[in-house]
Design an enzyme around this catalytic site. Sequence first.
Site, PDB file in Angstrom:
ATOM      1  CB  THR A  41      -6.764  31.982 -30.431  1.00  0.00           C
ATOM      2  OG1 THR A  41      -8.054  31.879 -29.831  1.00  0.00           O
ATOM      3  CG2 THR A  41      -6.901  32.460 -31.861  1.00  0.00           C
ATOM      4  CB  THR A  49       1.737  22.504 -31.633  1.00  0.00           C
ATOM      5  OG1 THR A  49       0.509  22.686 -30.924  1.00  0.00           O
ATOM      6  CG2 THR A  49       2.602  21.481 -30.907  1.00  0.00           C
ATOM      7  CG  HIS A  74      -3.062  20.044 -37.244  1.00  0.00           C
ATOM      8  ND1 HIS A  74      -1.723  20.353 -37.206  1.00  0.00           N
ATOM      9  CD2 HIS A  74      -3.484  20.046 -35.947  1.00  0.00           C
ATOM     10  CE1 HIS A  74      -1.348  20.534 -35.944  1.00  0.00           C
ATOM     11  NE2 HIS A  74      -2.401  20.352 -35.169  1.00  0.00           N
ATOM     12  N   GLY A 116     -18.469  25.358 -31.456  1.00  0.00           N
ATOM     13  CA  GLY A 116     -17.510  24.773 -32.382  1.00  0.00           C
ATOM     14  C   GLY A 116     -16.995  23.427 -31.900  1.00  0.00           C
ATOM     15  CE  LYS A 176      -3.335  24.172 -36.851  1.00  0.00           C
ATOM     16  NZ  LYS A 176      -4.099  24.982 -35.877  1.00  0.00           N
TER      17      LYS A 176
END
Length: 269
Positions: A99, A166, A155, A11, A159
């Site tokens: 993760t 965060t 993002h 990935g 996503k």
Amino acid sequence: MVRIAVAGAAGRMGRNLVKAAHHNPVAKVAAGSERPESSLVGVDLGELCGEGKFDVVVCDDLAKQIDQFDVIIDFTAPASTLNNLALCQQYGKSIVIGTTGFTEEQREQIDLVAQQVPVVMAPNYSVGVNLVFKLLEKAAKVMGDYCDIEIVEAHHRHKVDAPSGTAIGMGEAIAGAMGNKLSDVAVYAREGITGERTKDEIGFATIRAGDIVGEHTAMFADIGERVEITHKATDRMTFANGAVKAAVWLHEKPAGFYTMTDVLGLNDL
């Protein structure tokens, strides 16, 4: 030399983790995995990442390479991460978890396993973001009681969870510094006639667009002034290098649940 296995090695983040481990002077890329149906199973990890031949191939299950590595770095998905966590529990390996999107029950499961094996888990492995967490704690203690607090994150379009881990970590840092639990004060969506903002709430706003690597801002807004603390990431290697740093630090640590605050020695700030 710390032998590292990268889960989800093919990935976007996985490839960066492989590169970061390869270029770290005290780490070695020792294993990597992908989903069984992936066409990249059997491909050399180094060639996959443009780093030359490593003589380490992508496997479909890290259990098949269990003797080859010391620490797993996992930035995949909750179900996959929990499978690798169980593998670490069974064989006494360490794990670095990047993760996000775990349920409360899954988080409890991680805490339980951390009583038996070393675990580092963080919503973000950037040095800068973890410094921001500390700055937010200090700002919340000074301004939190009289300011409106909002967190905005952005993002890339791919996503899949929101708000980001965060952003939640920022909220937890602020809420904790004010003696609150984030779940009691967080507001994750506003739409329609919401009424006036309540005093204690921490609001979250999410943007998903283009190729934004990661941007986070916490706003402390009063009448006549506001303070904004912002972090912008422009390259995923920032996160990858931090995760490898965590893996090296974690190796041979006793069982326990650790964060990047521990890895970076920020507890005394």
